[in-house]
Design a protein around this motif. Sequence first.
Motif, PDB file in Angstrom:
ATOM      1  N   GLU A 172       0.834  -1.202   0.000  1.00  0.00           N
ATOM      2  CA  GLU A 172       0.000   0.000   0.000  1.00  0.00           C
ATOM      3  C   GLU A 172       0.871   1.255   0.000  1.00  0.00           C
ATOM      4  OE1 GLU A 172      -3.365   1.929   3.045  1.00  0.00           O
ATOM      5  OE2 GLU A 172      -1.914   0.453   3.755  1.00  0.00           O
ATOM      6  N   PHE A 173       0.477   2.257  -0.746  1.00  0.00           N
ATOM      7  CA  PHE A 173       1.175   3.538  -0.742  1.00  0.00           C
ATOM      8  C   PHE A 173       0.908   4.251   0.581  1.00  0.00           C
ATOM      9  CE2 PHE A 173       2.975   7.413  -2.162  1.00  0.00           C
ATOM     10  CZ  PHE A 173       2.145   8.425  -1.743  1.00  0.00           C
ATOM     11  N   VAL A 174       1.984   4.807   1.150  1.00  0.00           N
ATOM     12  CA  VAL A 174       1.867   5.547   2.406  1.00  0.00           C
ATOM     13  C   VAL A 174       2.094   7.040   2.186  1.00  0.00           C
ATOM     14  CG1 VAL A 174       2.816   5.848   4.728  1.00  0.00           C
ATOM     15  CG2 VAL A 174       2.588   3.539   3.751  1.00  0.00           C
ATOM     16  N   ALA A 175       3.251   7.390   1.653  1.00  0.00           N
ATOM     17  CA  ALA A 175       3.588   8.797   1.462  1.00  0.00           C
ATOM     18  C   ALA A 175       4.748   8.916   0.499  1.00  0.00           C
ATOM     19  CB  ALA A 175       3.954   9.454   2.793  1.00  0.00           C
ATOM     20  N   ALA A 176       4.875  10.096  -0.098  1.00  0.00           N
ATOM     21  CA  ALA A 176       5.996  10.351  -1.001  1.00  0.00           C
ATOM     22  C   ALA A 176       6.342  11.826  -0.971  1.00  0.00           C
ATOM     23  CB  ALA A 176       5.657   9.916  -2.426  1.00  0.00           C
ATOM     24  N   ILE A 177       7.604  12.108  -1.276  1.00  0.00           N
ATOM     25  CA  ILE A 177       8.071  13.481  -1.355  1.00  0.00           C
ATOM     26  C   ILE A 177       9.010  13.609  -2.544  1.00  0.00           C
ATOM     27  CG2 ILE A 177       9.997  13.080   0.249  1.00  0.00           C
ATOM     28  CD1 ILE A 177       9.495  15.981   1.279  1.00  0.00           C
ATOM     29  N   ARG A 178       8.797  14.657  -3.314  1.00  0.00           N
ATOM     30  CA  ARG A 178       9.648  14.905  -4.460  1.00  0.00           C
ATOM     31  C   ARG A 178      10.746  15.861  -4.019  1.00  0.00           C
ATOM     32  NH1 ARG A 178       6.779  16.447 -10.070  1.00  0.00           N
ATOM     33  NH2 ARG A 178       6.604  18.490  -9.064  1.00  0.00           N
ATOM     34  N   PHE A 179      11.989  15.439  -4.190  1.00  0.00           N
ATOM     35  CA  PHE A 179      13.096  16.184  -3.612  1.00  0.00           C
ATOM     36  C   PHE A 179      13.250  17.577  -4.185  1.00  0.00           C
ATOM     37  CE2 PHE A 179      15.773  14.619  -0.342  1.00  0.00           C
ATOM     38  CZ  PHE A 179      15.490  13.270  -0.229  1.00  0.00           C
ATOM     39  N   ARG A 180      13.036  17.750  -5.459  1.00  0.00           N
ATOM     40  CA  ARG A 180      13.397  19.030  -6.071  1.00  0.00           C
ATOM     41  C   ARG A 180      12.466  20.165  -5.666  1.00  0.00           C
ATOM     42  NH1 ARG A 180      10.208  20.121 -10.551  1.00  0.00           N
ATOM     43  NH2 ARG A 180       9.136  18.354 -11.523  1.00  0.00           N
ATOM     44  N   ASP A 181      11.226  19.832  -5.290  1.00  0.00           N
ATOM     45  CA  ASP A 181      10.319  20.910  -4.916  1.00  0.00           C
ATOM     46  C   ASP A 181       9.574  20.654  -3.607  1.00  0.00           C
ATOM     47  OD1 ASP A 181       7.910  20.001  -7.516  1.00  0.00           O
ATOM     48  OD2 ASP A 181       8.593  18.942  -5.734  1.00  0.00           O
ATOM     49  N   GLY A 182       9.820  19.490  -2.991  1.00  0.00           N
ATOM     50  CA  GLY A 182       9.205  19.217  -1.697  1.00  0.00           C
ATOM     51  C   GLY A 182       7.738  18.849  -1.740  1.00  0.00           C
ATOM     52  N   VAL A 183       7.188  18.656  -2.919  1.00  0.00           N
ATOM     53  CA  VAL A 183       5.783  18.277  -3.029  1.00  0.00           C
ATOM     54  C   VAL A 183       5.574  16.909  -2.380  1.00  0.00           C
ATOM     55  CG1 VAL A 183       3.980  17.604  -4.657  1.00  0.00           C
ATOM     56  CG2 VAL A 183       5.349  19.644  -5.083  1.00  0.00           C
ATOM     57  N   THR A 184       4.509  16.794  -1.617  1.00  0.00           N
ATOM     58  CA  THR A 184       4.207  15.554  -0.914  1.00  0.00           C
ATOM     59  C   THR A 184       2.839  15.005  -1.299  1.00  0.00           C
ATOM     60  OG1 THR A 184       3.276  16.753   0.963  1.00  0.00           O
ATOM     61  CG2 THR A 184       5.612  16.189   1.066  1.00  0.00           C
ATOM     62  N   ARG A 185       2.707  13.723  -1.107  1.00  0.00           N
ATOM     63  CA  ARG A 185       1.415  13.046  -1.275  1.00  0.00           C
ATOM     64  C   ARG A 185       1.284  12.000  -0.171  1.00  0.00           C
ATOM     65  NH1 ARG A 185       0.649  16.747  -4.045  1.00  0.00           N
ATOM     66  NH2 ARG A 185      -0.100  16.831  -6.207  1.00  0.00           N
ATOM     67  N   TYR A 186       0.039  11.750   0.266  1.00  0.00           N
ATOM     68  CA  TYR A 186      -0.213  10.792   1.326  1.00  0.00           C
ATOM     69  C   TYR A 186      -1.338   9.844   0.948  1.00  0.00           C
ATOM     70  CZ  TYR A 186       2.593  13.862   4.250  1.00  0.00           C
ATOM     71  OH  TYR A 186       3.620  14.604   4.778  1.00  0.00           O
ATOM     72  N   GLY A 187      -1.235   8.638   1.465  1.00  0.00           N
ATOM     73  CA  GLY A 187      -2.330   7.708   1.316  1.00  0.00           C
ATOM     74  C   GLY A 187      -3.487   8.120   2.199  1.00  0.00           C
ATOM     75  N   ALA A 188      -4.672   7.753   1.814  1.00  0.00           N
ATOM     76  CA  ALA A 188      -5.869   8.189   2.523  1.00  0.00           C
ATOM     77  C   ALA A 188      -5.896   7.699   3.965  1.00  0.00           C
ATOM     78  CB  ALA A 188      -7.114   7.710   1.779  1.00  0.00           C
TER      79      ALA A 188
END
Length: 125
Positions: A45-61
């Motif tokens: 299951e996806f939990v979280a991610a962060i893109r290094f170059r701009d710090g954009v994040t996403r989270y699992g529900a």
Amino acid sequence: VQLQASGGGLVQAGGSVRLSCAPSDRTFSDYTMGWFRQAPGKEREFVAAIRFRDGVTRYGATVKGRFTISRDNAKNTVYLQMTSLKPEDTALYYCAAGRRLILSSIMSQTSYGNWGQGTQVTVSS
């Protein structure tokens, strides 16, 4: 790139744990770092991610509002701060890296080409 995840363990429900992941590639500005988890008998299951170059994040529900992903560029490390833990958060947590990911793909495990060995988090009730 090789990934080394650490920080798992046994924690009581309602407690907190911080996971760390350190990629071996120091030129990781092109990377997105993700955390995934897999509980026994369940799909990853996806939990979280962060893109290094701009710090954009996403989270699992299921973790949004309880978990926070962050990065420390100086230490070349990504963190997953997990709070208000529940027994259903018990799983093997994997750190993953994907290069030059677009936002629409960062929640998909198939986007990540490099995976760490996993660190176990067990939440007791």
